[in-house]
Design an enzyme around this catalytic site. Structure first.
Site, PDB file in Angstrom:
ATOM      1  N   PRO A   2      48.117  44.774  39.159  1.00  8.36           N
ATOM      2  CA  PRO A   2      47.246  44.504  38.027  1.00  8.36           C
ATOM      3  C   PRO A   2      46.955  43.019  37.886  1.00  8.36           C
ATOM      4  O   PRO A   2      47.861  42.194  37.912  1.00  8.36           O
ATOM      5  CB  PRO A   2      48.067  44.997  36.840  1.00  8.36           C
ATOM      6  CG  PRO A   2      49.441  45.224  37.336  1.00  8.36           C
ATOM      7  CD  PRO A   2      49.521  44.817  38.750  1.00  8.36           C
ATOM      8  N   GLU A   3      45.696  42.717  37.746  1.00  4.78           N
ATOM      9  CA  GLU A   3      45.283  41.354  37.453  1.00  4.78           C
ATOM     10  C   GLU A   3      44.744  41.366  36.026  1.00  4.78           C
ATOM     11  O   GLU A   3      44.901  42.352  35.321  1.00  4.78           O
ATOM     12  CB  GLU A   3      44.215  40.907  38.469  1.00  4.78           C
ATOM     13  CG  GLU A   3      44.694  41.035  39.912  1.00  4.78           C
ATOM     14  CD  GLU A   3      43.670  40.593  40.941  1.00  4.78           C
ATOM     15  OE1 GLU A   3      42.872  39.687  40.639  1.00  4.78           O
ATOM     16  OE2 GLU A   3      43.665  41.138  42.059  1.00  4.78           O
TER      17      GLU A   3
END
Length: 264
Positions: A2-3
DNA sequence: CAGATCACCTGCTTGC
DNA sequence: TGCAAGCAGGTGATCT
């Protein structure tokens, strides 16, 4: 995994379930995700009320009525509301209404509590969607580094990761190895806009689900369909048709168009 | 300071 | 088919 856009969607789907809830008890089982005394961590959380849930960089930050909790999802971490515990569940929060699970096969994620200030969160650089252009340009000029490693550095900007750095550099027409300090004002401006554009678009699409990313409700994003370079090695560039190339920069798979993206 | 290398972990894909 | 190698959205320590 996840960014910034993915974490933003986790927070947006999580906050309505958690805000105002009381943690009745908690338990943790991974010495990697929760280094140190896990029972002590659980006792810090017991009987606490969750005041707010926000994102800062790639961290999920919960303010409690006493202390703060930071969750970083690493590569494969998930926070799930009322999910089913499995072999990779390393954290369970029993709430006054419902349950919150922390799932993480690779265990690169971290759950940390602090009475006062979360050190890793405090050390983060500015939010890419909040910084002003002049400030961005000034910070860029200070660092004599290649642009991709710099954008991955969370102390420079907080929240960009491998996907969105590649996507932003493509949209800006900048080669991943271009010198950060030597970017012209005009090219820095294109980069600034490209970063904002790609992050905002990805948030609207609820993130990129390459393999297993889901939000707190278990729903996938669909921005991966709109990736222009990431995961498109050998496929034609959407701008010029030449094949997208993949190399390694900063030990990360790096996707770019050699024709559209210039070093200077 | 910049950059490379390695390490932390599991699971899926690739290639011989 | 089987198995080893390679790779994955992240980060931090250490060495040159």
């Amino acid at each position: 995994m996840p960014e910034l856009p993915e974490v933003e969607n986790v927070v947006r789907t999580l906050a309505p379930h958690l805000t105002g809830r009381r943690i009745l008890s908690a338990s943790f089982t991974s010495r990697f995700v929760t280094p140190g005394d896990r029972r002590k961590l659980a006792s810090h959380l017991t009987e606490r009320t969750i005041v707010s849930v926000v994102r800062r960089g790639k961290f999920i930050v919960m303010t409690l009525d006493r202390g703060m909790l930071a969750v970083h999802l690493g590569m494969t971490g998930k926070l799930l509301v009322d999910g089913t515990a499995g072999e990779h569940t390393h954290g369970v929060f029993h709430l006054d209404h419902g349950t919150l699970l922390y799932d993480d096969p690779r265990q690169f994620g971290r759950i940390e509590w602090s009475a006062t200030k979360l050190a890793r969160v405090a050390a983060l650089g500015p939010e890419p969607l909040e910084i002003e252009f002049e400030d961005f340009l000034e910070r860029l000029r200070k660092r004599k580094m290649q642009i991709k490693p710099l954008l991955l550095n969370q102390k420079f900007l907080a929240g960009m990761g491998n996907i969105y750095v590649d996507e932003a550099l493509f949209r800006a027409g900048i080669h991943p190895l271009a010198s950060a300090a030597r970017l012209s004002r005009a090219r820095a401006g294109r980069l600034y806009q490209a970063i904002r554009e790609v992050l905002q678009l990805a948030i609207e699409h609820r993130g990129s689900s390459i393999s297993d990313y889901v939000d707190a409700n278990g729903d996938r994003g669909d921005f991966q369909v709109h990736h222009r370079v990431y995961g498109r090695e050998g496929k034609p560039c959407v701008e010029c048709g030449s094949p997208i190339r993949k190399t390694v920069v900063a030990q990360r798979g790096t996707h770019f168009c050699a024709k559209c993206q210039k070093k200077s």
